[in-house]
Design a protein around this motif. Structure first.
Motif, PDB file in Angstrom:
ATOM      1  N   ALA A  18       0.833  -1.209   0.000  1.00 30.12           N
ATOM      2  CA  ALA A  18       0.000   0.000   0.000  1.00 30.12           C
ATOM      3  C   ALA A  18       0.862   1.252   0.000  1.00 30.12           C
ATOM      4  O   ALA A  18       0.575   2.206  -0.726  1.00 30.12           O
ATOM      5  CB  ALA A  18      -0.939  -0.012   1.209  1.00 30.12           C
ATOM      6  N   GLY A  19       1.924   1.254   0.787  1.00 38.71           N
ATOM      7  CA  GLY A  19       2.816   2.416   0.827  1.00 38.71           C
ATOM      8  C   GLY A  19       3.510   2.659  -0.499  1.00 38.71           C
ATOM      9  O   GLY A  19       3.623   3.803  -0.959  1.00 38.71           O
ATOM     10  N   GLN A  20       3.972   1.595  -1.136  1.00 38.78           N
ATOM     11  CA  GLN A  20       4.641   1.743  -2.430  1.00 38.78           C
ATOM     12  C   GLN A  20       3.662   2.202  -3.505  1.00 38.78           C
ATOM     13  O   GLN A  20       3.993   3.034  -4.343  1.00 38.78           O
ATOM     14  CB  GLN A  20       5.308   0.433  -2.833  1.00 38.78           C
ATOM     15  CG  GLN A  20       6.500   0.112  -1.981  1.00 38.78           C
ATOM     16  CD  GLN A  20       7.141  -1.221  -2.332  1.00 38.78           C
ATOM     17  OE1 GLN A  20       6.582  -2.026  -3.077  1.00 38.78           O
ATOM     18  NE2 GLN A  20       8.306  -1.468  -1.779  1.00 38.78           N
ATOM     19  N   ARG A  21       2.449   1.662  -3.469  1.00 36.00           N
ATOM     20  CA  ARG A  21       1.451   2.070  -4.467  1.00 36.00           C
ATOM     21  C   ARG A  21       1.050   3.522  -4.256  1.00 36.00           C
ATOM     22  O   ARG A  21       0.849   4.267  -5.209  1.00 36.00           O
ATOM     23  CB  ARG A  21       0.234   1.146  -4.418  1.00 36.00           C
ATOM     24  CG  ARG A  21      -0.711   1.411  -5.573  1.00 36.00           C
ATOM     25  CD  ARG A  21      -1.706   0.314  -5.784  1.00 36.00           C
ATOM     26  NE  ARG A  21      -2.488   0.609  -6.977  1.00 36.00           N
ATOM     27  CZ  ARG A  21      -3.787   0.432  -7.054  1.00 36.00           C
ATOM     28  NH1 ARG A  21      -4.460  -0.079  -6.039  1.00 36.00           N
ATOM     29  NH2 ARG A  21      -4.438   0.739  -8.152  1.00 36.00           N
ATOM     30  N   GLN A  22       0.924   3.944  -2.994  1.00 35.21           N
ATOM     31  CA  GLN A  22       0.575   5.336  -2.707  1.00 35.21           C
ATOM     32  C   GLN A  22       1.655   6.270  -3.244  1.00 35.21           C
ATOM     33  O   GLN A  22       1.350   7.350  -3.760  1.00 35.21           O
ATOM     34  CB  GLN A  22       0.390   5.542  -1.201  1.00 35.21           C
ATOM     35  CG  GLN A  22      -0.175   6.881  -0.834  1.00 35.21           C
ATOM     36  CD  GLN A  22      -1.613   7.053  -1.286  1.00 35.21           C
ATOM     37  OE1 GLN A  22      -2.376   6.108  -1.337  1.00 35.21           O
ATOM     38  NE2 GLN A  22      -1.986   8.258  -1.626  1.00 35.21           N
ATOM     39  N   SER A  23       2.902   5.873  -3.152  1.00 34.22           N
ATOM     40  CA  SER A  23       4.011   6.672  -3.681  1.00 34.22           C
ATOM     41  C   SER A  23       3.901   6.834  -5.197  1.00 34.22           C
ATOM     42  O   SER A  23       4.107   7.931  -5.738  1.00 34.22           O
ATOM     43  CB  SER A  23       5.334   6.006  -3.315  1.00 34.22           C
ATOM     44  OG  SER A  23       6.407   6.665  -3.907  1.00 34.22           O
ATOM     45  N   VAL A  24       3.558   5.756  -5.883  1.00 37.60           N
ATOM     46  CA  VAL A  24       3.407   5.804  -7.343  1.00 37.60           C
ATOM     47  C   VAL A  24       2.229   6.702  -7.721  1.00 37.60           C
ATOM     48  O   VAL A  24       2.313   7.513  -8.649  1.00 37.60           O
ATOM     49  CB  VAL A  24       3.233   4.383  -7.924  1.00 37.60           C
ATOM     50  CG1 VAL A  24       2.870   4.428  -9.391  1.00 37.60           C
ATOM     51  CG2 VAL A  24       4.505   3.581  -7.719  1.00 37.60           C
ATOM     52  N   ILE A  25       1.133   6.590  -6.988  1.00 43.06           N
ATOM     53  CA  ILE A  25      -0.057   7.412  -7.256  1.00 43.06           C
ATOM     54  C   ILE A  25       0.258   8.889  -7.028  1.00 43.06           C
ATOM     55  O   ILE A  25      -0.128   9.752  -7.826  1.00 43.06           O
ATOM     56  CB  ILE A  25      -1.237   6.944  -6.389  1.00 43.06           C
ATOM     57  CG1 ILE A  25      -1.703   5.556  -6.860  1.00 43.06           C
ATOM     58  CG2 ILE A  25      -2.382   7.938  -6.433  1.00 43.06           C
ATOM     59  CD1 ILE A  25      -2.658   4.872  -5.905  1.00 43.06           C
TER      60      ILE A  25
END
Length: 128
Positions: A18-25
């Motif tokens: 979730a943290g990595q995806r939030q960074s990409v978003i």
């Protein structure tokens, strides 16, 4: 003794994802006005977990002890579906905001799993 439980590994992997995806978003939103920028994303946690081929069942490593295998891994970015902006930018801020809400829910779910598991462990050792 309790440091290698499958439920904690899964909750950690889910929160990390979730943290990595939030960074990409966030990077997609930051580049919403950059000409020619194409949005990126990370595959869903469920899809990645299912395709990893990991054995979900716990395995006994010694008598009286159960232990899961594997651990969290970094997720590769993939091309997201572009929105088709005239300047060649494919970011849709609305879609990215919806993805952000989805990721927040995933992170909250991971924390809830972790907290619930901790409460169960505390109860089992008499430290409720």
């Amino acid at each position: 003794m309790f440091s290698d439980l499958n439920v904690f590994k899964t909750a950690y992997a889910m929160a990390t994802h979730a943290g990595q995806r939030q960074s990409v978003i966030a990077r997609n939103i930051a580049n919403a006005d950059t000409p020619g920028y194409q949005p990126r994303d990370i595959e869903s946690f469920q899809k990645t977990f299912e395709s990893s081929g990991r054995e979900v069942a716990m395995t006994a490593t010694r008598v009286g002890h159960l232990n899961g295998i594997g651990g969290p891994k970094p997720w590769a970015e993939i091309e997201a579906t572009p929105s088709g902006d005239p300047n060649g930018n494919g970011v849709s801020v609305e879609e990215e905001m919806l993805k952000g809400v989805e990721v927040k829910r995933q992170h909250d779910r991971a924390l809830a799993i972790y907290k619930s598991s901790m409460n169960i462990l505390r109860s089992s050792v008499g430290r409720a």
